[in-house]
Every structure is written in C-alpha cells, then in structure tokens.
Write a protein that holds these residues in place. Structure first.
Motif, PDB file in Angstrom:
ATOM      1  N   LEU A 277       0.884  -1.162   0.000  1.00 33.84           N
ATOM      2  CA  LEU A 277       0.000   0.000   0.000  1.00 33.84           C
ATOM      3  C   LEU A 277       0.920   1.208   0.000  1.00 33.84           C
ATOM      4  CD1 LEU A 277      -3.053   0.632   0.000  1.00 33.84           C
ATOM      5  CD2 LEU A 277      -2.858   1.065   2.453  1.00 33.84           C
ATOM      6  N   ASN A 278       0.920   1.945  -1.091  1.00 31.33           N
ATOM      7  CA  ASN A 278       1.948   2.945  -1.355  1.00 31.33           C
ATOM      8  C   ASN A 278       1.554   4.309  -0.785  1.00 31.33           C
ATOM      9  OD1 ASN A 278       3.936   4.627  -2.566  1.00 31.33           O
ATOM     10  ND2 ASN A 278       4.139   3.162  -4.237  1.00 31.33           N
ATOM     11  N   PRO A 279       2.369   4.883   0.111  1.00 30.36           N
ATOM     12  CA  PRO A 279       2.067   6.222   0.617  1.00 30.36           C
ATOM     13  C   PRO A 279       2.425   7.342  -0.357  1.00 30.36           C
ATOM     14  CG  PRO A 279       4.078   5.425   1.616  1.00 30.36           C
ATOM     15  CD  PRO A 279       3.548   4.292   0.774  1.00 30.36           C
ATOM     16  N   VAL A 280       2.972   6.974  -1.497  1.00 34.81           N
ATOM     17  CA  VAL A 280       3.286   7.915  -2.585  1.00 34.81           C
ATOM     18  C   VAL A 280       4.119   9.091  -2.072  1.00 34.81           C
ATOM     19  CG1 VAL A 280       2.346   8.927  -4.686  1.00 34.81           C
ATOM     20  CG2 VAL A 280       0.974   7.300  -3.427  1.00 34.81           C
ATOM     21  N   GLU A 281       5.083   8.797  -1.230  1.00 34.74           N
ATOM     22  CA  GLU A 281       6.005   9.836  -0.776  1.00 34.74           C
ATOM     23  C   GLU A 281       7.132  10.031  -1.776  1.00 34.74           C
ATOM     24  OE1 GLU A 281       7.236   8.627   3.101  1.00 34.74           O
ATOM     25  OE2 GLU A 281       5.301   9.102   4.017  1.00 34.74           O
ATOM     26  N   GLY A 282       7.355   9.034  -2.614  1.00 36.24           N
ATOM     27  CA  GLY A 282       8.385   9.096  -3.637  1.00 36.24           C
ATOM     28  C   GLY A 282       8.258   7.889  -4.548  1.00 36.24           C
ATOM     29  N   LEU A 283       9.001   7.913  -5.633  1.00 32.35           N
ATOM     30  CA  LEU A 283       8.995   6.805  -6.583  1.00 32.35           C
ATOM     31  C   LEU A 283      10.276   5.994  -6.445  1.00 32.35           C
ATOM     32  CD1 LEU A 283       7.719   8.544  -9.857  1.00 32.35           C
ATOM     33  CD2 LEU A 283       6.364   7.370  -8.116  1.00 32.35           C
ATOM     34  N   THR A 284      10.167   4.699  -6.645  1.00 34.73           N
ATOM     35  CA  THR A 284      11.364   3.874  -6.762  1.00 34.73           C
ATOM     36  C   THR A 284      11.928   4.031  -8.173  1.00 34.73           C
ATOM     37  OG1 THR A 284      10.164   1.923  -7.546  1.00 34.73           O
ATOM     38  CG2 THR A 284      10.375   2.203  -5.149  1.00 34.73           C
ATOM     39  N   ALA A 285      13.152   3.586  -8.363  1.00 36.79           N
ATOM     40  CA  ALA A 285      13.749   3.640  -9.698  1.00 36.79           C
ATOM     41  C   ALA A 285      12.941   2.809 -10.684  1.00 36.79           C
ATOM     42  CB  ALA A 285      15.195   3.148  -9.645  1.00 36.79           C
ATOM     43  N   GLU A 286      12.407   1.686 -10.209  1.00 35.22           N
ATOM     44  CA  GLU A 286      11.595   0.826 -11.074  1.00 35.22           C
ATOM     45  C   GLU A 286      10.295   1.520 -11.471  1.00 35.22           C
ATOM     46  OE1 GLU A 286      14.522  -1.404  -8.876  1.00 35.22           O
ATOM     47  OE2 GLU A 286      12.910  -0.078  -8.180  1.00 35.22           O
ATOM     48  N   GLU A 287       9.692   2.248 -10.545  1.00 36.96           N
ATOM     49  CA  GLU A 287       8.450   2.964 -10.852  1.00 36.96           C
ATOM     50  C   GLU A 287       8.701   4.091 -11.843  1.00 36.96           C
ATOM     51  OE1 GLU A 287       6.186   2.153  -6.580  1.00 36.96           O
ATOM     52  OE2 GLU A 287       7.463   3.917  -6.851  1.00 36.96           O
TER      53      GLU A 287
END
Length: 313
Positions: A277-287
């Motif tokens: 469940l993603n808090p969308v504070e940042g993106l991973t490199a994969e995202e």
C-alpha cells in the motif's frame, strides 16, 4: 621586430578575451530554461502536481532522488543552492521536510516565493485518536493520500504559479482544472470501489493513511508511527498479533521505500499475506522506469484495498 610585437599583441588580445569570457559566463544564466519559472518541490507529490499545473512554463526540480525516503533526506550543498535560487519553492512543512524549512529565509531573501503546503490545511494529529493537531501533538503530513485534499494542493500550486507568472495565468488555470478533473475521477473510483466491502480494518506499515481512512471510512491500524523509521515496540507487535488473529485480517500492507521487516514479521506470526500500500512519498527507480505516477499508484492502492477488504463489484 614588428612581427614579434604583432604576435605578442595578438596573444594578449586572445588571452584577454578568454579571461573576459570565463569571467562573464559565470554570471550569464543558462538559456535552456531561462524562460520558465524555476520551481523546486521537496518531494514527489508536490513535484508531480507542480508539473501537472505548470507543464511547458515551469522547470521543476525535486532534490529527493528516486528510491529515497523524504522524511530523513539530507540535501547536498548543491541541492541547497538550487533550492535558494528557486522562483517558487514548494515544501510541505509541519516537520515533514524539516531539512527544507531551514532554507526558506534564503529563498525569500533571493526574491523567491516559498509555499508551505501544510499551512493551507488543518492537519490531523498522529497517533491514537486522529484528532485535529494541537500545539503539543505531532501532525500527520500525508494529506495527498486523500484525493479531495490533493485537489486543494493543486489549487494552491496554481495560485502560486499565477502570482509568479501572471502572463500565463490562463494556462495554469486550464492545466489545474484538467488535473483536478482527474482527481475527482480518482475520488469517485475510491468512493465506489470501497462502498461495499466485507472488511474494514487495514493494517499498514506506518501511520500514513489516516486521511485516506477518514475520507473512505476505513479503520487504519499502523504498525509504526508517523515516521516510517520509527520501530514499534515488542508490546505493540504482540498487541497487533492478537488483533490480527482476532479479526482474521488477511493482509498486512508494507511500503516500497522502507524495510518490510515488521510487516513480514506480523504476517508470519498471524498467517496473513503481505501486499504493498503505497504512501506515494516518492517513486522507486523501477516505478520511474515504468512511467508510474501519482494517479497510477493511487489506482494500484485502490486495487490492493479492494482485494484485502473483499469488496464487491
């Protein structure tokens, strides 16, 4: 003799020209984005909303790199220089990005506009109870996880851009309206998608989803506190283990930017499954590589919640 004198004079002119070029070029701004508003946004949601509103008329820089957690980010000297030179500096405030708050006086001193997003909202207090924040309470910064509050964030950014660049006011207003329509659609998807679920309890890695829970009447049960780096006590884990077993909760949610160890431990103790469940504070490199953005990640959160809560179509 005249030939030698001419050569010396020519060399002096060339050297002098090079020195002047080197000196003067230090003070000539780059032309590639000189016609755009220079915007620094301290973390992903603010940067994403700024790009959606500004589009062709802004250049957005985000100091927190892909894969980094913004709560405890430490900017480099070059990051600090970039922040202080911004025309518009977007930061959350309320302790979320304390590292950014330190440069606000310099931003203002150099003629920029600093926008503290948290100042436009009444924040919830972190921890038990989820009441409005008080002077001695720790405020919950995660307003962007409520699509309706995200709409207000977009409006704040729109107004800041119009103030900084009134010549393109109509463009900022039109861009904001288009993105707000997408946020309204996201809100309707959550409202409909979570309206008929067998379950209501959501166990999450850290206390980031109170606004989402309040909007859609979910019972959010965090393992850790407001900061994802805050480790739960042994007593807290034991209590959560009993609660998960008693309510037969089937899913324990973890996050992509922090260690899943406590979620995995709780799942192993209770026989539950784990999911993101993603808090969308940042993106991973994969995202980033996959072209993910705020809307796509939130849609993914909705799918995960619908599965965990056994929602009906």
């Amino acid at each position: 003799m005249k030939r030698i004198f001419f050569i010396i004079l020519l060399l002096a002119v060339i050297v002098g020209g090079l020195v002047w070029y080197g000196f003067s070029s230090r003070f000539v701004p780059a032309t590639s984005s000189s016609d755009k508003i220079q915007v620094v946004a301290t973390f992903y949601p603010l940067a994403h909303f700024a790009e959606a509103v500004g589009r062709d008329y802004v250049h957005v820089t985000q100091p927190v790199p892909a894969g980094a957690e913004p709560h405890n980010f430490e900017p480099t000297p070059q990051d600090i220089i970039t922040m202080t030179q911004a025309d518009v500096f977007l930061y959350h405030g309320a302790g979320f990005d304390a590292w950014a708050e330190k440069v606000v006086p310099d931003v203002i001193q150099y003629g920029g506009t600093a926008v503290e997003m948290a100042s436009f909202f009444t924040l919830l207090r972190g921890g038990e109870g989820k009441e409005e924040t008080s002077e001695d309470g720790v405020s919950d910064p995660h307003i962007w996880l409520d699509p309706q509050l995200a709409i207000r964030e977009v409006e704040v950014i729109r107004d800041a851009f119009i103030s900084a660049d009134p010549d393109h006011a109509a463009d900022y207003a039109a861009n904001a309206e288009k993105y707000i329509d997408a946020l309204f659609a996201l809100d309707r998807s959550f409202e409909t998608g979570l309206s008929a679920c067998k379950r209501n309890d959501v166990v999450v890695a850290h206390d980031a989803f109170s606004y989402l829970g309040a909007r859609y009447t979910l019972n959010i049960i965090p393992i850790a506190g407001i900061s994802p780096e805050e480790d739960p006590s042994a007593q807290k884990l034991a209590e959560l283990t009993q609660l998960v077993k008693a309510k037969r909760i089937q899913y324990i949610f973890f996050e992509s930017l922090v260690s899943p160890k406590f979620a995995q431990t709780l799942a192993a103790e209770t026989g539950a499954q784990t999911a993101v469940l993603n808090p969308v504070e940042g993106l991973t490199a994969e995202e980033v590589a996959a072209g993910s953005d705020y809307l796509l990640l939130m849609e993914g959160n909705l799918r995960g919640l619908r599965t965990a809560l056994e929602c009906q179509f």
